[in-house]
Design an enzyme around this catalytic site. Structure first.
Site, PDB file in Angstrom:
ATOM      1  N   ASP A  21       1.078  -0.863  -0.262  1.00  0.00           N
ATOM      2  CA  ASP A  21       0.051  -0.302  -0.432  1.00  0.00           C
ATOM      3  C   ASP A  21       0.853   1.317  -0.166  1.00  0.00           C
ATOM      4  OD1 ASP A  21      -1.693   2.054   0.451  1.00  0.00           O
ATOM      5  OD2 ASP A  21      -2.624   1.713   2.662  1.00  0.00           O
ATOM      6  N   ASN A  23      -0.718   4.708   0.148  1.00  0.00           N
ATOM      7  CA  ASN A  23      -1.489   6.080   0.185  1.00  0.00           C
ATOM      8  C   ASN A  23      -1.479   5.887   1.452  1.00  0.00           C
ATOM      9  OD1 ASN A  23      -3.318   3.868  -0.467  1.00  0.00           O
ATOM     10  ND2 ASN A  23      -4.225   5.515  -2.061  1.00  0.00           N
ATOM     11  N   ASP A  25      -4.143   4.184   2.792  1.00  0.00           N
ATOM     12  CA  ASP A  25      -5.992   2.911   2.669  1.00  0.00           C
ATOM     13  C   ASP A  25      -5.963   1.919   3.094  1.00  0.00           C
ATOM     14  OD1 ASP A  25      -4.989   1.236   0.508  1.00  0.00           O
ATOM     15  OD2 ASP A  25      -6.567   2.594  -0.868  1.00  0.00           O
ATOM     16  N   ASP A  29      -1.427  -1.059  -3.564  1.00  0.00           N
ATOM     17  CA  ASP A  29      -2.248  -0.242  -5.104  1.00  0.00           C
ATOM     18  C   ASP A  29      -0.739  -0.871  -6.250  1.00  0.00           C
ATOM     19  OD1 ASP A  29      -0.618   1.097  -3.779  1.00  0.00           O
ATOM     20  OD2 ASP A  29      -1.339   2.491  -3.223  1.00  0.00           O
ATOM     21  N   ASP A  98      -4.900 -10.215 -15.927  1.00  0.00           N
ATOM     22  CA  ASP A  98      -5.762 -11.648 -15.300  1.00  0.00           C
ATOM     23  C   ASP A  98      -6.715 -10.804 -16.087  1.00  0.00           C
ATOM     24  OD1 ASP A  98      -7.082 -13.236 -14.111  1.00  0.00           O
ATOM     25  OD2 ASP A  98      -5.790 -13.212 -12.612  1.00  0.00           O
ATOM     26  N   ASP A 200      -8.750 -16.578 -16.188  1.00  0.00           N
ATOM     27  CA  ASP A 200      -9.403 -16.571 -15.287  1.00  0.00           C
ATOM     28  C   ASP A 200     -10.508 -17.737 -15.885  1.00  0.00           C
ATOM     29  OD1 ASP A 200      -9.983 -16.754 -12.214  1.00  0.00           O
ATOM     30  OD2 ASP A 200     -12.057 -16.069 -13.129  1.00  0.00           O
ATOM     31  N   GLU A 256      -6.345 -20.275 -16.508  1.00  0.00           N
ATOM     32  CA  GLU A 256      -7.027 -20.995 -15.744  1.00  0.00           C
ATOM     33  C   GLU A 256      -8.210 -21.762 -16.279  1.00  0.00           C
ATOM     34  OE1 GLU A 256      -8.211 -20.679 -11.278  1.00  0.00           O
ATOM     35  OE2 GLU A 256      -9.905 -19.425 -12.741  1.00  0.00           O
ATOM     36  N   HIS A 328      -3.039 -17.238  -5.695  1.00  0.00           N
ATOM     37  CA  HIS A 328      -4.818 -16.234  -3.909  1.00  0.00           C
ATOM     38  C   HIS A 328      -5.216 -17.153  -4.018  1.00  0.00           C
ATOM     39  CE1 HIS A 328      -5.616 -16.044  -8.005  1.00  0.00           C
ATOM     40  NE2 HIS A 328      -6.863 -16.252  -8.000  1.00  0.00           N
ATOM     41  N   ASP A 329      -5.492 -18.178  -4.234  1.00  0.00           N
ATOM     42  CA  ASP A 329      -6.835 -19.692  -4.182  1.00  0.00           C
ATOM     43  C   ASP A 329      -6.471 -20.565  -3.108  1.00  0.00           C
ATOM     44  OD1 ASP A 329      -8.609 -17.491  -5.927  1.00  0.00           O
ATOM     45  OD2 ASP A 329      -8.650 -18.821  -7.405  1.00  0.00           O
TER      46      ASP A 329
HETATM   47  C1  NOJ Z   1     -10.962 -18.101 -10.244  1.00  0.00           C
HETATM   48  C2  NOJ Z   1      -9.883 -17.112  -9.218  1.00  0.00           C
HETATM   49  O1  NOJ Z   1      -8.771 -17.349  -9.387  1.00  0.00           O
HETATM   50  C3  NOJ Z   1     -10.431 -16.755  -8.032  1.00  0.00           C
HETATM   51  O2  NOJ Z   1     -10.162 -15.967  -7.209  1.00  0.00           O
HETATM   52  C4  NOJ Z   1     -11.728 -16.442  -8.702  1.00  0.00           C
HETATM   53  O3  NOJ Z   1     -12.930 -16.344  -7.240  1.00  0.00           O
HETATM   54  C5  NOJ Z   1     -13.082 -17.004  -9.671  1.00  0.00           C
HETATM   55  N1  NOJ Z   1     -11.724 -17.559 -10.426  1.00  0.00           N
HETATM   56  C6  NOJ Z   1     -13.856 -16.550  -9.713  1.00  0.00           C
HETATM   57  O4  NOJ Z   1     -13.609 -15.493 -10.734  1.00  0.00           O
END
Ligand code: NOJ
Length: 560
Positions: A21, A23, A25, A29, A98, A200, A256, A328-329
């Site tokens: 970050d 700034n 908040d 960013d 993405d 995605d 993906e 991130h998932d």
């Molecule tokens: C896959 C993404 O990696 C995930 O983070 C997202 O929630 C779903 N697709 C829906 O876009």
């Protein structure tokens, strides 16, 4: 095997909300990312994949886009993006965006129009259907985030399809106008100079028009995957996308593709198919759940070896693998596949890195993985932000399928929020991530695990990743060599050999917290083999034929 820059690259994934970050908040960013380019350069990566940066109401942290040509207010402006792209390029780093085009946000102007009336010109941009009967959706499909995949829109009395949240309506790719708009938008970004796309859930863009009911498991909803994953026209659409956009630029593309098999992956990523460069498969991070994706058990090494080796051996010379432990998932790699106790965290994080980075394919590092960042010790539901985690808790405990305690244990192991806590830069307030209050709590272990500390310690996980990346640049065998699993049935050791011409590489990884015995294969026993990298203070003792807990080493030999 044809040489390509994206085969030789190492990718670093940034989840912008949690990276830096600038700034105050509490939300990461684009300027924050720009400030950290030196760090990434030092690590040695070639490409950044940015999770979505577009305008979004953030129902799913940016994976719900309301304007594809605008930067999310919290992340900055288009000028900030242009500055970031320029600065990255000046540092020899490429940027992948993405691409989220299976669905938009329900606040996207196309959807706002579409829902207005049955006759609206944008109606057909989305998938609308009559219910089966009073209060009954068109079919029994469940959404990935729980509940039905259909939502009744009172205004016109029809249902729309959302494979994710109700605020993420699925686009109708059957409609030529939708495809045209998407391709034009992609082209617009390519003309700006971006270097590629991570796409995605791209395997879900084509649905069986009959929309049949799916099989019901655990008394929940019907499974849409036979009808909406690798659907009837997915390859037609991707070939069209390739012809109209991708082939006009020198891009890197990765799809993906949940549920993808090796055979299907060859269609998406085969060089002669003219679709994508590579895909993410999920076999090694999915399919071990006790209740849907949820489990709190450690992964089984034999299964892991079997899956990863099948992809290494069977994808063939014509397609290309992507290599990853986390994103991130997914939960943090060291907590899931390694050991995040203070005794073994560093050594097991290095072992995992060795195992992955010595394979054939393009490696992806998820922010913080290079520090050995761990899962978060969640104790309260209020600590979670992720829509998937919160919905799953509500639905599964609500239906009595799991107790509060068990669900908390599942979430601690597998919640996506484990990956989304702020990047740990130093031991100052908020781990140096923000001068404000972070949008999600910082992992309390930040004073122990942070970038500043690791940069100063040449034996850190960070410097180990640097070495692995450097090795990849110096040894073509790491990129292009063939792969052969050895010691297939060993329950502790993951070992394999790579071959390229007269060169050979032996990769040894102990996935357990115990000593493990092995006999060194021929050709690597004597002085002819050089140990390129190891994660203890000295290489394993070849004569003893033993690996210490989580020990890893890579040997290189040339056949004279
Ligand atoms: C896959 C993404 O990696 C995930 O983070 C997202 O929630 C779903 N697709 C829906 O876009």
């Amino acid at each position: 095997m044809e040489r390509k820059w994206w085969k030789e690259a190492v990718v670093y994934q940034i989840y912008p909300r949690s990276f830096q970050d600038s700034n105050g908040d509490g939300i990461g960013d684009l300027n924050g990312i720009r400030e950290r380019l030196d760090y990434l350069k030092q690590l040695g990566i070639d490409v950044i994949w940015l999770s979505p940066i577009y305008q979004s109401p953030n129902d799913d942290n940016g994976y719900d886009i309301s304007d594809y040509k605008k930067v999310m207010d919290e992340f900055g402006t288009m000028k900030d993006f242009d500055d970031l792209l320029k600065a990255a390029h000046e540092n020899g780093i490429k940027i992948l965006l993405d691409l989220v085009v299976n669905h938009t946000s329900d606040e996207h102007p196309w959807f706002l129009e579409s829902r207005k009336s049955r006759e609206n010109p944008y109606r057909d941009y989305y998938i609308w259907k009559e219910g089966k009967g009073e209060g009954e959706p068109p079919n029994n499909w469940g959404s990935c985030f729980g509940g039905s995949a259909w939502k009744l829109d009172e205004q016109t009395g029809m249902y729309y399809l959302h494979l994710f949240s109700p605020r993420q309506p699925d686009l109708n790719w059957e409609n030529e106008k939708v495809r045209k708009e998407v391709f034009e938008m992609m082209d617009w970004w390519c003309r700006k100079g971006i270097d590629g796309f991570r796409m995605d859930v791209i395997s879900m863009i084509s649905k069986d028009p009959a929309l049949p009911d799916g099989e019901v498991k655990d008394d929940l909803y019907g499974d849409f995957s036979p009808y909406a994953v690798h659907g009837p026209k997915v390859h037609t659409y991707l070939k069209e996308m390739n012809q109209k956009v991708l082939s006009n630029y020198d891009l890197m593309t990765v799809g993906e593709t949940a549920g993808v098999t090796v055979e299907e992956a060859r269609k998406y990523a085969g060089a002669r198919e003219h679709e994508l460069n590579m895909v993410f498969h999920f076999e090694h991070v999915e399919g071990d759940g006790e209740l849907l994706k949820w489990t709190d058990k450690k992964p089984d090494l034999l299964r892991l070896k079997r899956i990863l080796s099948r992809w290494q051996e069977e994808l063939g010379d014509d397609a290309w693998n992507s290599l990853y432990w986390d994103n991130h998932d997914q939960p943090r790699a060291v907590s899931r596949f390694g050991d995040d106790s203070s005794r073994y965290r560093e050594v097991s994080a290095k072992m995992l890195a060795t195992c992955l980075h010595m394979m054939r394919g393009t490696p992806y590092i998820y922010q913080g993985e290079e520090l050995g960042m761990t899962n978060f010790p969640f104790t309260e539901l209020t600590q979670f932000r992720d829509i998937e985690s919160l919905n799953a808790y509500k639905e599964l405990t609500g239906k009595g399928l799991v107790s509060h305690e068990k669900m908390m244990s599942y979430l601690r192991c597998k919640s996506r929020d484990n990956a989304r806590t702020p990047m740990q830069w130093d031991n100052g307030p908020a781990a140096g991530f923000s001068k404000g209050v972070p949008w999600i709590p910082v992992n309390p272990n930040y004073s122990e695990i942070n970038a500043k500390k690791e940069l100063a310690d040449e034996n850190s996980v960070f410097h180990y990743y640097r070495k692995l990346i450097r090795l990849r640049k110096n040894y073509k065998i790491i990129v292009y060599g063939s792969y052969q699993l050895i010691m297939k049935d060993d329950i502790r050791i993951f070992a394999y050999i790579r071959n390229l011409g007269t060169e050979k590489l032996l990769v040894l990884c102990n996935f357990s917290n115990e000593e493990a015995e092995l006999s060194f294969p021929e050709g690597f026993k004597g002085e002819e083999a050089e140990c390129l990298i190891y994660n203890y203070d000295c290489p394993p003792d070849i004569r003893q034929g033993r690996l210490r807990p989580y020990e890893a080493a890579v040997y290189y030999a040339e056949i004279k």
